[in-house]
Design an enzyme around this catalytic site. Structure first.
Site, PDB file in Angstrom:
ATOM      1  N   PHE A 178       3.771  -7.176  32.492  1.00 14.02           N
ATOM      2  CA  PHE A 178       3.652  -8.166  31.425  1.00 14.02           C
ATOM      3  C   PHE A 178       4.927  -9.002  31.336  1.00 14.02           C
ATOM      4  O   PHE A 178       6.034  -8.457  31.447  1.00 14.02           O
ATOM      5  CB  PHE A 178       3.476  -7.479  30.059  1.00 14.02           C
ATOM      6  CG  PHE A 178       2.218  -6.683  29.921  1.00 14.02           C
ATOM      7  CD1 PHE A 178       1.013  -7.288  29.580  1.00 14.02           C
ATOM      8  CD2 PHE A 178       2.234  -5.298  30.106  1.00 14.02           C
ATOM      9  CE1 PHE A 178      -0.143  -6.532  29.438  1.00 14.02           C
ATOM     10  CE2 PHE A 178       1.080  -4.541  29.966  1.00 14.02           C
ATOM     11  CZ  PHE A 178      -0.119  -5.163  29.624  1.00 14.02           C
ATOM     12  N   ASP A 179       4.776 -10.294  31.103  1.00 16.95           N
ATOM     13  CA  ASP A 179       5.892 -11.120  30.652  1.00 16.95           C
ATOM     14  C   ASP A 179       6.053 -10.834  29.158  1.00 16.95           C
ATOM     15  O   ASP A 179       5.153 -10.260  28.525  1.00 16.95           O
ATOM     16  CB  ASP A 179       5.544 -12.597  30.913  1.00 16.95           C
ATOM     17  CG  ASP A 179       6.597 -13.549  30.353  1.00 16.95           C
ATOM     18  OD1 ASP A 179       7.786 -13.193  30.345  1.00 16.95           O
ATOM     19  OD2 ASP A 179       6.221 -14.654  29.912  1.00 16.95           O
TER      20      ASP A 179
END
Length: 312
Positions: A178-179
């Site tokens: 995930f960013d």
């Protein structure tokens, strides 16, 4: 809420309890490579496309971008059921398609050919098929159509746009990257950065250090993933989660880590890139899927063969 025009239940797959399961909906173009067929549809129309799909119904479609992710999800289910055969907190996959059931037979046959455990195939003729996501308790929606993704996000469903690419199927366990801002977290700091630059954003983060960040569009999906991961010890977990963010660890990492702790969201590894390209670290992690809101980061991931999904 109307049921999809035609829902085909896959009787070869044990049906899950949607109130307990992590339901993922994928479109046919996200899970299979249908680029040639899609081109035919756009150029020659629906009838020609349907004729082509019926004529080739026994010819399996090549894997698409989300294919390896779905396979890895199946592996997690297998491991969960090995440790607890009555566990209901499992992944549940359904395919959402704008095909008619006649032309959709090739989709069903392709899934069978690869041994994909898809519990339902929903063939919807409505322009906006995302209206059926909530009735199926969908927690994550992956599509190759930008309008679909925007509609799903507006309906409050975690969603991302998948770009067609050649993907090397990585090995298990399931690895999800995930960013941070505008994906796991809200875009509040991003907005300060746009308005006041890096210095303003750093000052804002320092002032807000004790206050957890707002939720981003993929928080609900990440939390459910975390809940599944907690069924295992860290060593034995068939799920690994990563945070790869453009934030710098020194100035802006503390609040991110505190927020994750506050949420009770387990992350195996966190990389604070301080604006450096994400491609090299992603190439090392080899995730089954990488979620980011920056198209330049998606491009960088694609360049190293990492399956990517854009959160617009």
């Amino acid at each position: 809420m109307a049921e999809p025009e035609s829902t085909v239940t896959n009787t070869n797959v044990k049906q899950k309890d949607p109130s307990k399961a992590l339901v993922i909906a994928v479109t046919t173009r996200a899970i299979f490579n249908l680029e040639e067929e899609h081109k035919l549809y756009l150029e020659k129309g629906k009838e020609e496309y349907t004729r082509h799909q019926q004529a080739n119904q026994d010819k399996p479609l090549p894997p698409g971008t989300a294919f390896a992710f779905i396979q890895a999800v199946q592996y997690v289910n297998k491991k969960i059921l090995e440790s607890n055969p009555s566990e209901k907190n499992l992944f549940d996959i359904l395919v959402l398609s704008n095909n008619s059931p006649e032309s959709g037979l090739r989709i069903i046959n392709s899934a069978k050919h690869y041994g994909l455990e898809i519990s339902k195939f929903c063939f919807v003729s409505d322009e906006d098929s995302t209206q059926y996501l909530k009735s199926h308790s969908v927690k994550l929606f992956l599509s190759a159509d930008r309008t679909d993704v925007c509609n799903a996000l507006r309906r409050g469903v975690s969603a991302a746009l998948v770009f067609q690419q050649e993907v090397q199927a990585p090995s298990t366990p399931l690895r999800v990257v995930f960013d941070g801002d505008a994906v796991l977290f809200s875009d509040e700091t991003d907005q300060i950065f746009q308005e006041q630059g890096l210095e303003g954003a750093v000052q804002y983060e320092r002032a807000m250090e004790a206050v957890p960040m707002g939720e981003g569009p993929l928080k609900a999906f990440a939390m459910h993933l975390g809940k599944m991961r907690k069924q295992f010890s860290q060593e034995k977990s068939p799920i690994r989660t990563y945070l790869v963010t453009a934030r710098s660890g020194r100035d802006m990492g503390i609040r991110a880590i505190k927020t994750l702790r506050e949420w009770g969201l387990p992350i195996d590894e966190a990389f604070f890139m301080d604006g450096a390209p994400k491609g090299p670290i992603l190439a090392q992690i080899q995730p089954h899927i990488f979620f980011d809101d920056g198209l330049h980061n998606i491009q960088g991931a694609q360049n190293v063969g990492v399956p990517s999904a854009w959160v617009p």
